[in-house]
Design a protein around this motif. Structure first.
Motif, mmCIF file in Angstrom:
data_model
loop_
_atom_site.group_PDB
_atom_site.id
_atom_site.type_symbol
_atom_site.label_atom_id
_atom_site.label_comp_id
_atom_site.label_asym_id
_atom_site.label_seq_id
_atom_site.Cartn_x
_atom_site.Cartn_y
_atom_site.Cartn_z
ATOM 1 N N ASP A 56 30.834 -21.479 31.717
ATOM 2 C CA ASP A 56 30.255 -20.344 30.747
ATOM 3 C C ASP A 56 31.542 -19.381 30.951
ATOM 4 O O ASP A 56 31.546 -18.631 31.762
ATOM 5 C CB ASP A 56 28.849 -19.701 31.143
ATOM 6 C CG ASP A 56 28.395 -18.806 30.438
ATOM 7 O OD1 ASP A 56 29.238 -17.909 29.836
ATOM 8 O OD2 ASP A 56 27.048 -18.525 30.436
ATOM 9 N N HIS B 31 33.977 -24.437 25.688
ATOM 10 C CA HIS B 31 34.856 -23.377 26.235
ATOM 11 C C HIS B 31 36.023 -24.105 27.219
ATOM 12 O O HIS B 31 35.901 -25.092 27.820
ATOM 13 C CB HIS B 31 34.212 -22.520 27.306
ATOM 14 C CG HIS B 31 34.843 -21.440 27.972
ATOM 15 N ND1 HIS B 31 35.432 -20.638 27.340
ATOM 16 C CD2 HIS B 31 35.086 -21.560 29.443
ATOM 17 C CE1 HIS B 31 36.149 -19.915 28.216
ATOM 18 N NE2 HIS B 31 35.767 -20.202 29.611
ATOM 19 N N GLY C 116 33.794 -21.072 22.923
ATOM 20 C CA GLY C 116 32.691 -21.097 23.217
ATOM 21 C C GLY C 116 31.487 -20.390 22.513
ATOM 22 O O GLY C 116 30.355 -20.729 22.282
ATOM 23 N N TRP C 117 32.218 -19.200 21.888
ATOM 24 C CA TRP C 117 31.418 -18.289 21.274
ATOM 25 C C TRP C 117 31.276 -18.869 19.673
ATOM 26 O O TRP C 117 32.296 -19.267 19.057
ATOM 27 C CB TRP C 117 32.229 -17.169 20.906
ATOM 28 C CG TRP C 117 32.193 -16.099 22.194
ATOM 29 C CD1 TRP C 117 33.055 -16.178 23.214
ATOM 30 C CD2 TRP C 117 30.986 -15.395 22.734
ATOM 31 N NE1 TRP C 117 32.826 -15.349 24.240
ATOM 32 C CE2 TRP C 117 31.496 -14.869 24.066
ATOM 33 C CE3 TRP C 117 29.988 -14.874 22.416
ATOM 34 C CZ2 TRP C 117 30.964 -14.079 24.826
ATOM 35 C CZ3 TRP C 117 29.157 -14.181 23.130
ATOM 36 C CH2 TRP C 117 29.659 -13.608 24.528
ATOM 37 N N TYR D 197 26.190 -19.816 22.465
ATOM 38 C CA TYR D 197 27.421 -20.116 23.163
ATOM 39 C C TYR D 197 27.475 -21.316 23.938
ATOM 40 O O TYR D 197 26.438 -21.813 24.359
ATOM 41 C CB TYR D 197 27.466 -19.007 24.402
ATOM 42 C CG TYR D 197 28.738 -18.982 25.164
ATOM 43 C CD1 TYR D 197 29.821 -18.266 24.642
ATOM 44 C CD2 TYR D 197 28.806 -19.960 26.230
ATOM 45 C CE1 TYR D 197 31.110 -18.293 25.314
ATOM 46 C CE2 TYR D 197 30.240 -19.770 26.734
ATOM 47 C CZ TYR D 197 31.160 -19.161 26.438
ATOM 48 O OH TYR D 197 32.492 -19.304 27.015
ATOM 49 N N ASP D 198 28.518 -22.209 23.187
ATOM 50 C CA ASP D 198 28.516 -23.694 23.934
ATOM 51 C C ASP D 198 29.501 -23.910 24.945
ATOM 52 O O ASP D 198 30.699 -23.543 24.785
ATOM 53 C CB ASP D 198 28.930 -24.221 22.594
ATOM 54 C CG ASP D 198 28.938 -25.809 22.787
ATOM 55 O OD1 ASP D 198 28.943 -26.231 23.753
ATOM 56 O OD2 ASP D 198 28.957 -26.609 21.669
ATOM 57 N N GLN D 199 28.876 -24.317 26.017
ATOM 58 C CA GLN D 199 29.850 -24.034 27.117
ATOM 59 C C GLN D 199 30.600 -25.535 27.167
ATOM 60 O O GLN D 199 31.878 -25.455 27.581
ATOM 61 C CB GLN D 199 29.190 -24.369 28.476
ATOM 62 C CG GLN D 199 28.191 -23.139 28.742
ATOM 63 C CD GLN D 199 27.618 -23.089 29.861
ATOM 64 O OE1 GLN D 199 27.702 -24.015 31.020
ATOM 65 N NE2 GLN D 199 26.368 -22.223 30.358
ATOM 66 N N ARG E 216 31.584 -16.400 29.089
ATOM 67 C CA ARG E 216 31.108 -15.136 28.656
ATOM 68 C C ARG E 216 31.792 -13.994 29.458
ATOM 69 O O ARG E 216 32.044 -12.936 29.221
ATOM 70 C CB ARG E 216 29.719 -15.305 28.427
ATOM 71 C CG ARG E 216 29.284 -15.807 27.234
ATOM 72 C CD ARG E 216 27.681 -15.661 26.910
ATOM 73 N NE ARG E 216 27.331 -16.730 27.903
ATOM 74 C CZ ARG E 216 25.731 -17.308 27.604
ATOM 75 N NH1 ARG E 216 25.180 -16.978 26.840
ATOM 76 N NH2 ARG E 216 25.387 -18.052 28.513
ATOM 77 N N ARG F 65 34.846 -21.087 35.450
ATOM 78 C CA ARG F 65 33.379 -21.451 34.945
ATOM 79 C C ARG F 65 33.316 -22.228 33.493
ATOM 80 O O ARG F 65 33.914 -21.888 32.596
ATOM 81 C CB ARG F 65 32.486 -20.447 34.922
ATOM 82 C CG ARG F 65 32.306 -19.764 36.507
ATOM 83 C CD ARG F 65 31.389 -18.519 36.581
ATOM 84 N NE ARG F 65 31.305 -18.168 37.892
ATOM 85 C CZ ARG F 65 30.642 -16.913 38.269
ATOM 86 N NH1 ARG F 65 29.778 -16.322 37.256
ATOM 87 N NH2 ARG F 65 30.692 -16.574 39.570
#
Length: 479
Positions: free
Chosen positions: A237, A219, A201-202, A214-216, A239, A235
């Motif tokens: 997200d 992830h 995701g990063w 940040y690309d969900q 992060r 989740r």
């Protein structure tokens, strides 16, 4: 000329790029080495405007990633050129900065979290990466770890930009465990795979804007377990799970030992005692990964006090210390090809001749900080050649002001052994030993009691031999 006490000289010499008369004055004004060191641990209290201004010499160091990439594509300014300027800037900052402990610690962590300046595309973020490390260099390790592992330069360098939930790239997840935190013996391959999934995701908008993202959609969701860390990771997200994971790793006892050992190797000896490492690791954990208490505990330890003369200067430290010892004044180079011959630019090729340029170590493990890597005969010969060149003011010539030979004389007429002692106090910041006096006699052909004046052959022709004899001594080649 008065010198610092042996104890203060050891402390200041180990935590600086070389004791100079100006630095010694700062130490005395602070009330001694311990008080100077404590003030250095709060670098914001130390005015450093002269060093700060040097960054303006190379404006592209403060350009954004999109601008840097476009200039590279349009062949206005290559990424390699910007990175060469970054290397020059860090060398000059180490020469001029009054925040010497901050500079030493910034370099230590830039090697620990190595992102080579010659890596493809990472140049767009590499100067900013150095800024981030500088901001956290004497703070908390958990905050430093989070800032650098998720930084675009690191994501590009270790291929996290190509990591997806379908195909997690393991490079960053592995090096995070092996190099940055717990160490190879602490984890297995299942831990590496889970580590890589956490970090999906990063990313960075590669080859277009180079913006950090940040690309969900990338992830990888689902329960993860790394060592003693577990998370539902439910989740899109991720992060939050990243922050919790990095916090766990920073506070892990194995990380505490690795951080403690790295600091002990840098400032004490190549093989620090297990007792010292355990002591520093305890301080690290008790203080929520804060680096300042670890450094205080280190300098108060018996092991540190007994480590005089045990650390060899690496090529960058040698070059910087030599410029500082000789008091060479460096001018801002003009823009364009005309500035290529100036010392501010040429010093990068000088240090390359010693074996390595700053942050050019190609592997993710970072440039070595041990003696063995920098104590070879070839390195010694290269250093001696560099010392002689600078002692004679022969190269570089443009944009560098060297002290005139007669300016080394403290008075119009002086005995040779007294001159050696005075110069030793200025250059090595210690009284001349009988062995150094004898070496200087052999190098110059002068007798100990011979009178030296401005028109003596020593001053007219042989001052580079006298200066380089001191620079070639163990007192200069060690920290």
């Amino acid at each position: 000329m008065s010198v610092l006490s042996a104890r203060d000289r050891h402390l200041v010499g180990r935590f600086s790029y070389g004791v100079t008369p100006a630095l010694a004055r700062d130490v005395r004004r602070a009330g001694g080495g311990a008080a100077w060191f404590e003030r250095q641990l709060s670098p914001g209290r130390v005015p450093d405007r002269a060093a700060d201004r040097i960054r303006r010499w190379w404006p592209s160091l403060d350009r954004g990633p999109t601008d840097l990439w476009q200039r590279n594509v349009k062949e206005i300014e290559g990424g390699w050129e910007v990175m060469a300027d970054y290397q020059r800037w860090v060398l000059l900052r180490r020469i001029h900065s009054r925040r010497q402990v901050h500079e030493i610690m910034t370099e230590l962590w830039e090697h620990h979290f190595n992102v080579p300046v010659n890596g493809d595309a990472a140049f767009t973020w590499r100067a900013d990466f150095g800024n981030v490390i500088r901001a956290h260099a004497i703070g908390r390790f958990d905050q430093l770890l989070r800032a650098v592992v998720t930084h675009p330069a690191m994501l590009i360098s270790l291929d996290n930009v190509s990591s997806t939930k379908q195909f997690p790239n393991e490079n960053l997840g592995r090096e995070l465990l092996e190099l940055h935190t717990v160490g190879r013996a602490a984890y297995d391959e299942k831990d590496v795979k889970a580590s890589a999934r956490i970090l999906t995701g990063w990313t960075v908008d590669m080859w277009q804007t180079f913006r950090a993202e940040y690309d969900q959609e990338r992830h990888s969701r689902g329960r993860v377990k790394v060592l003693g860390f577990q998370h539902r990771n439910a989740r899109a997200d991720g992060r939050e799970v990243t922050r919790e994971y990095l916090h766990y790793l920073a506070h892990h006892p194995a990380t505490a030992r690795r951080v403690a050992r790295r600091i002990a190797v840098k400032f004490v000896r190549d093989e620090p005692s297990p007792e010292l490492v355990r002591q520093l690791a305890r301080v690290y954990l008790r203080n929520n990964t804060e680096i300042r208490p670890v450094l205080r505990a280190l300098v108060e330890s018996r092991a540190f006090r007994k480590s005089v003369g045990t650390k060899v200067r690496d090529p960058g430290e040698d070059l910087v210390a030599t410029y500082r010892a000789l008091g060479v004044q460096i001018a801002r180079p003009p823009a364009g090809d005309r500035g290529d011959s100036y010392a501010a630019n040429q010093m990068l090729w000088q240090v390359a001749g010693l074996g390595i340029t700053p942050f050019a170590w190609p592997r993710p493990d970072g440039q070595p900080i041990d003696n063995a890597s920098w104590a070879s005969p070839g390195r010694l010969i290269a250093s001696m050649s560099m010392h002689q060149s600078l002692a004679g003011g022969w190269w570089p010539k443009d944009g560098a002001h060297y002290r005139r030979p007669e300016a080394w004389l403290p008075k119009r007429s002086i005995r040779f052994d007294d001159l050696v002692d005075d110069m030793s106090r200025r250059i090595l910041h210690r009284p001349a030993t009988p062995r150094l006096v004898e070496a200087c006699c052999q190098a110059t052909g002068c007798r100990q009691r011979e009178r030296i004046t401005a028109d003596h052959a020593l001053v007219r022709w042989q001052m580079p031999r006298l200066l380089s004899t001191m620079l070639d001594s163990p007192a200069h080649l060690t920290r």
